[in-house]
Design an enzyme around this catalytic site. Structure first.
Site, PDB file in Angstrom:
ATOM      1  N   GLU A 165       0.802  -1.233   0.000  1.00 39.12           N
ATOM      2  CA  GLU A 165       0.000   0.000   0.000  1.00 39.12           C
ATOM      3  C   GLU A 165       0.834   1.281   0.000  1.00 39.12           C
ATOM      4  O   GLU A 165       0.764   2.083   0.947  1.00 39.12           O
ATOM      5  CB  GLU A 165      -0.934   0.015   1.209  1.00 39.12           C
ATOM      6  N   GLU A 186      -5.173  -8.691   0.996  1.00 40.39           N
ATOM      7  CA  GLU A 186      -5.760  -8.371   2.306  1.00 40.39           C
ATOM      8  C   GLU A 186      -7.238  -8.075   2.096  1.00 40.39           C
ATOM      9  O   GLU A 186      -7.619  -7.388   1.153  1.00 40.39           O
ATOM     10  CB  GLU A 186      -5.159  -7.100   2.944  1.00 40.39           C
TER      11      GLU A 186
END
Ligand code: BGP
Length: 475
Positions: A166, A367
């Site tokens: 991320e 995720e």
């Protein structure tokens, strides 16, 4: 209704070094370690990363539990601040080399594929204080040296690598929205940091190609990728959604998979006078080093609308939010504990987007998950947390993922955040995500109902959904 996934599907879960290991035997501090040292009150209940979920000491037992719930693959990250003694020369900390070797071997011994990520919000703080962290291209070079050590040490056994988790969260947290140290609000720096992280990822990939020791080895990036849904079909909202998508999604997606930043974004940044410093040579490196495969973290959608205030009234010179604002859709379904909307169908939209716009690159859900507070509420008499809400959350996302796969999207796995309740940055242990709970006083770990449920999913590669749930999902 029965849904069948491929038999070799990755059924697993993800964690990270800084959130699970604890700071034992670490010579250096990362950004979060340091922030906790100077301002513990910024963290929920003043709980910091010192102990985390004690993976450093408990890894054998933790991995045994992960095996017990059927996981066939698990992602974690190698901490730069743990592996390396001297950042300039990337000399190794031998004790911690041994630790990561043991961890990797333990995963493999238990039939779990170790998936290794190199950066999970854990820049060494001294590189920030000395050079401005990701603002600096020297730090990009130091990261590549660290990455090279990891590939040399572990790519004989580790086949699955990721450069960053991320990156946009680093940009937002550190430079825009003040939820990661140093909590700046500086759009111009944010833009340069966004670019430098992409460059670091591409350079690490170039290095991987040279030193990887395993024919099966592949490397990618993990992006929190979410369609930006417009509040309405009005031109202004559509324009807001378009820019949000360029900035939040396409920036890394295009550069990492297609080898170039989206022209519409770079043109806008140039017009606004904030475009990053770059060079022909660097852009060539980005072009020539696309990812082999992709990880997508998905928690909640972005809903956006045209900003209500004039862009010129912003208090600082430039922010991406000049062009879009968060839209809180009335009636949206919420996880109130975390404050995130639940919208499983976005996974289908992501799958189709990857198929249609990114050469149908191989990807997995790296995720997904549901953070819930005070889960002791759901303890049954046998001492097990009955997290039916988590089971349903996973089922709903798998339903839409499966639909995307049926329509040709190339997805090869699903990882929940997280195997064992771990430390969540500023939120510390407020919201729990795991298949396995952690008692933070005793560090006793107990499998939740979802863990047993998931074992069955992993063993059979099938899920069973009630007709009622399927009806709800299609409404
Ligand atoms: C993702 C991060 C994870 C994890 C997760 C849950 O953005 O990659 O590290 O923390 O979010 O979010 P939080 O910990 O903020 O509840």
């Amino acid at each position: 209704m029965h849904i069948k996934f491929p038999t070799d599907f990755w059924w697993g879960a993800a964690t990270s070094g800084p959130q699970s290991e604890g700071r034992f035997n670490k010579k250096h501090a990362n950004m979060f370690d340091h922030w906790y040292d100077i301002e513990p009150e910024a963290f929920y209940d003043q709980v910091g990363p010192n102990l985390a979920s004690n993976f450093y000491n408990d890894y054998k037992e933790d991995i045994r539990l992960m095996k017990e719930i059927g996981l066939n693959s698990v992602r974690t990250s190698i901490q730069w601040t743990r592996l390396i003694d001297d950042f300039e020369t990337a000399t190794l900390n031998e004790k911690n080399v041994a630790f990561y070797n043991d961890v990797i071997d333990e995963f493999i011994k238990n039939g779990i594929k170790p998936v290794i990520n190199l950066h999970h919000f854990d820049l060494p703080v001294e590189l920030y204080h000395k050079y401005g962290g990701w603002e600096s291209k020297h730090v990009v070079e130091l990261f590549v040296k660290f990455a090279e050590q990891c590939f040399k040490l572990f790519s004989d056994r580790v086949t699955d690598w990721f450069t960053f988790n991320e990156p946009m969260v680093v940009v937002e947290g550190e430079y825009l929205h003040q939820f990661h140290y140093p909590n700046l609000v500086d759009g111009k720096k944010a833009v340069q940091v966004a670019y430098n992280i992409q460059l670091a990822s591409s350079k690490a990939i170039a290095c991987f190609k040279k030193v990887n020791q395993n024919e099966a080895g592949r490397i990618g990036i993990i992006l929190n990728l979410t369609p930006a849904y417009p509040a309405s079909q009005n031109a202004a909202d559509l324009a807001a959604a378009e820019f949000a998508d360029l900035w939040l999604n396409q920036l890394y997606m295009n550069a990492s998979t297609l080898g170039a930043f989206p022209a519409k974004l770079t043109e806008r940044l140039a017009e606004d006078g904030v475009l990053w410093e770059t060079s022909e040579e660097e852009l060539e490196i980005i072009k020539n080093n696309p990812i082999d495969y992709l990880g997508v973290n998905f928690y909640h959608p972005h809903r956006v609308k045209a900003p209500e205030v004039s862009p010129n009234s912003l208090a600082v010179d430039w922010l991406p939010e000049k062009y879009f604002e968060e839209y809180q859709m009335p009636g949206r379904r919420m996880n109130v504990d975390k404050g995130w909307e639940i919208y499983p169908k976005a996974i289908y939209d992501i799958a189709v987007n990857i198929r249609d716009n990114y050469n149908n690159i191989e990807w997995f859900v790296s995720e997904n998950g549901m953070g819930v507070s005070r889960e002791e509420r759901y303890l049954n008499k046998q001492g097990m947390i009955e997290d039916d809400y988590r089971i349903q959350f996973i089922q709903e996302h798998l339903y839409w993922l499966h639909k995307g796969m049926e329509e040709g999207s190339n997805c090869f796995g699903y990882h929940l955040w997280t195997p064992i309740d771990c430390w969540s940055w500023k939120n510390a242990y407020r919201n729990r995500y795991g298949f396995i709970s952690t008692d933070i006083r005793t560090q006793i770990k107990t499998i939740k109902k979802s863990g047993y449920w998931f074992k069955n999913v992993a063993d059979t590669s099938e899920i069973e959904l009630t007709e009622k749930l399927v009806d709800q999902l299609n409404k």
